[in-house]
Design a protein around this motif. Structure first.
Motif, PDB file in Angstrom:
ATOM      1  N   ASN A 125      -3.515   6.951  11.262  1.00 48.32           N
ATOM      2  CA  ASN A 125      -2.716   8.077  10.780  1.00 48.32           C
ATOM      3  C   ASN A 125      -3.283   9.433  11.175  1.00 48.32           C
TER       4      ASN A 125
ATOM      5  N   VAL B 204      -5.677   3.738   1.677  1.00 49.88           N
ATOM      6  CA  VAL B 204      -4.745   2.928   2.454  1.00 49.88           C
ATOM      7  C   VAL B 204      -4.690   1.531   1.860  1.00 49.88           C
TER       8      VAL B 204
ATOM      9  N   SER C 205       2.189   7.139   4.247  1.00 50.96           N
ATOM     10  CA  SER C 205       0.926   7.789   4.580  1.00 50.96           C
ATOM     11  C   SER C 205       1.208   9.179   5.131  1.00 50.96           C
TER      12      SER C 205
ATOM     13  N   THR D 270       1.076   0.668   1.926  1.00 52.69           N
ATOM     14  CA  THR D 270       1.080   1.958   2.608  1.00 52.69           C
ATOM     15  C   THR D 270       1.865   1.878   3.908  1.00 52.69           C
TER      16      THR D 270
ATOM     17  N   ALA E 138      -4.781   7.551   2.830  1.00 50.27           N
ATOM     18  CA  ALA E 138      -3.398   7.792   3.220  1.00 50.27           C
ATOM     19  C   ALA E 138      -2.919   9.152   2.751  1.00 50.27           C
TER      20      ALA E 138
END
Length: 668
Positions: free
Chosen positions: A387, A103, A269, A108, A95
């Motif tokens: 992400n 993560v 994140s 998160t 993250a």
């Protein structure tokens, strides 16, 4: 100069970020009403028997790790639930880096993009349930004067049009949807008042995905309830559902009432871009100016609880955010672009998986990609978020893979064989198609003109072949105008006018319609026009060079005027194309960040040079009669006229595609 080559990377960045995953959202004054008691729900085993959590985990682990390696995805968070429990939740990858942070599915927070809209839809239905809002009322009835939609020749927008993307707004994103800094972030009301798009079709003619519609719905909720949007969502949705790691707030300065607590900020994140075999960390994407449409962040654990609420008719752990009757109404489709495609149920998309129909929504920001799919009849739901810019395909595909793997009755039936004569009868469907989710009134329209349309063709074996966004899929006819995808059973339905001529098609997801392009609306015409004026202008310079090399001079005044005006126009067009090419190259190099930086200063210069080239083309047109009075050969006179006509046509194309004589962006 190859403009298509220059612009291709930018086109992919812009329109992938703003596709169907693009940014695709109770009491008034006084004491809030108590939450109604949730109805008892008997446990329902998943169809086909209990799901092995070990098998589920092993399957998801394999998929995630494969896609992380293939696509270069830094972090993934996943949750799978049934009505009674979380079957699986896990975080993968990182993250943050420097220092590295893994993560954590329980803590998160990932940006969930347009999945945020589903909270906005639920909030609207709460106000409907309380009698404070009527879906059939005009939206202006509930909005302050600053936000009321002006009379524009179309029928008024009703509240339900805002939930179903049927208000008729054009779509726009460049320069205003995302902000790179939280300093001076516009309020929701200020944003909506300044960046109001034009309405380009009557309400309920088509559903065409609109961030502005849902942001306006969020402002309406705030004004009807008397509470700031973020505060309303927290009090009436997040707190009753126990979603402690979900928020619409962002890390703006502490003086801004929308600021995020330091505790939650520490769990955000980062966003990433794959670069040089590693990851480049990107800054915060500020979406709070239109928060109801896409500003939420959440953890997998919280989204698991949210999914279970959707599977239990709006209730969780003895608390109901909607009465059963209201939630049942929420799930009813109240708009569909065509009978064969997915429908919109008060904002939620209803999509078919075998015998089941979902309540679902996708979401995308610049760096994050998410999907939420609940199958109420199966008592099964999936949430995933990534992400990294490269995670779009995986986030869109994972829920389907899990659902079809563990719910046998969700798997698509075998596709029918194509009609024997379709290779000939299907030719009426062939052609290019451009989505109606585009800008019509500003320079942003020009960027759509540089995007290749979706291509529809017919194969020799009788399949419809659809190519768009770098993906090609085959479909087979299963009705006079409807087609089923071979691999997924998603369906398209074509639209025809009273005479039977194909005018467009409704997308499978139900969020947009694409129009069949003609000679004047085709991006290919724009590209050919710019290419033709480039060649014509170069030809003028070469012709001048040849005549000077031979020391030939025009002896008549008329000939001189004609030659000078066309030379000036040629220089204007070449200057325009050079500046445009450099500008587009810079925009392409910036990738998704063009959404922050638009309009680029050099692009603004290009619009002015383009206007000058167009004006010089008109001047050259006025010089045509004098050229005909010159002692030129008939062949040179015809070439002169042809080149002037090419220049005037190019000027008209720039005007048609809003490159000249149009606002650069909304709010100007």
């Amino acid at each position: 100069m190859n403009l298509t080559q220059h612009f291709a990377p930018l086109v992919l960045c812009l329109f992938s970020a703003l596709s169907s995953h693009a940014l695709a959202q109770t009491a008034a004054e006084g004491t809030p009403t108590a939450a109604p008691t949730a109805p008892a729900t008997a446990p329902t085993p998943p169809p086909g028997g209990p799901i092995s959590t070990e098998e589920l985990g092993a399957y998801i682990d394999g998929l995630v790790k494969a896609y992380q390696l293939k696509e270069g995805i830094a972090g993934v968070t996943v949750a799978v639930v049934d009505r009674e429990r979380t079957l699986f939740q896990r975080g993968y990858g990182i993250a943050a880096q420097n220092p590295e942070r893994a993560v954590d599915p329980a803590r998160t927070l990932f940006r969930i993009g347009s999945v945020s809209k589903t909270f906005t839809y639920l909030a609207a239905m709460q106000l409907v349930e309380q009698g404070k809002l009527k879906l059939e009322d005009e939206a202006n009835k509930y909005l302050p004067p600053k936000l009321q939609l002006p009379a524009d020749g179309f029928p008024p927008v009703l509240v339900w049009h805002l939930l179903t993307h049927t208000a008729g707004f054009e779509d726009s994103a460049l320069g205003h949807l995302f902000y790179k800094s939280g300093e001076g972030l516009p309020t929701l009301d200020d944003y909506l008042a300044r960046y109001r798009p034009k309405r380009v079709r009557p309400p309920a003619e088509h559903a065409v995905y609109s961030n502005y519609s849902v942001a306006l719905l969020g402002a309406l909720i705030a004004h009807v309830s008397g509470e700031p949007f973020e505060g309303y969502i927290e009090k009436h949705l997040l707190q009753p559902l126990g979603l402690e790691h979900t928020t619409f707030r962002e890390p703006v300065p502490a003086a801004d009432p929308r600021h995020l607590s330091p505790e939650l900020e520490a769990d955000l994140s980062k966003g990433f871009v794959r670069k040089n075999g590693g990851y480049e960390t990107k800054g915060v994407e500020y979406i709070g100016a239109c928060a109801p449409a896409g500003a939420a962040s959440s953890s997998a654990a919280d989204m698991a609880r949210y999914l279970r609420m959707l599977l239990n008719g709006g209730a969780l752990d003895g608390k109901a955010i909607l009465l059963p009757a209201t939630f049942a109404e929420l799930g009813k489709v109240n708009y569909r672009n065509a009978d064969a495609v997915g429908g919109i149920a008060h904002g939620f998309f209803r999509h078919r998986y075998g015998k089941y129909e979902s309540l679902e929504h996708g979401g995308a920001t610049l760096w994050f990609h998410s999907a939420l799919v609940a199958l109420p009849d199966a008592g099964f739901g999936v949430f995933v978020s990534t992400n990294t810019e490269s995670g779009r395909e995986f986030a869109g595909l994972l829920p389907r893979l899990i659902i079809e793997r563990f719910l046998p009755e969700a798997r698509p039936a075998k596709a029918p064989e194509p009609p024997k004569d379709f290779a000939s009868t299907g030719k009426k469907f062939a052609g290019g198609y451009a989505t109606e989710r585009r800008t019509y009134s500003t320079l942003e329209k020009f960027f759509g003109g540089l995007q290749p349309p979706t291509d529809v063709s017919v194969s020799k074996d009788g399949h419809l072949v659809v190519t768009g966004g770098g993906v090609t899929r085959r479909y087979v006819a299963d009705g006079p105008l409807s087609f089923r995808a071979i691999e997924t059973a998603d369906r398209l339905e074509f639209l025809a006018n009273a005479g039977g001529t194909i005018t467009g098609y409704a997308s499978a997801y139900g969020h947009a319609v694409s129009d069949k392009v003609n000679l004047f609306s085709s991006p290919l015409t724009l590209m050919l026009g710019l290419g033709a004026v480039e060649l014509a202008s170069i030809g003028i310079l070469l012709g001048l060079w040849r005549r000077l090399a031979r020391r030939k001079e025009d002896r008549t005044a008329g000939g001189t005027i004609g030659a000078i005006t066309i030379l000036l126009a040629a220089l204007g067009w070449l200057a325009f194309l050079v500046v445009l090419g450099i500008s587009l190259g810079q925009l392409a190099a910036g990738g998704n960040e063009v959404l922050y930086t638009f309009p680029d200063p050099l692009l603004l210069v290009a619009t002015k040079v383009g206007l000058a080239a167009a004006a010089l083309s008109l001047l050259a047109l006025l010089g045509v009669p004098s050229a005909f009075g010159a002692s030129w050969s008939i062949w040179r006179k015809l070439r002169h006229v042809l080149v002037v006509l090419v220049m005037v046509a190019a000027a008209l194309l720039l005007w048609q595609w809003n490159f000249i004589l149009a606002p650069v962006m909304l709010g100007q």
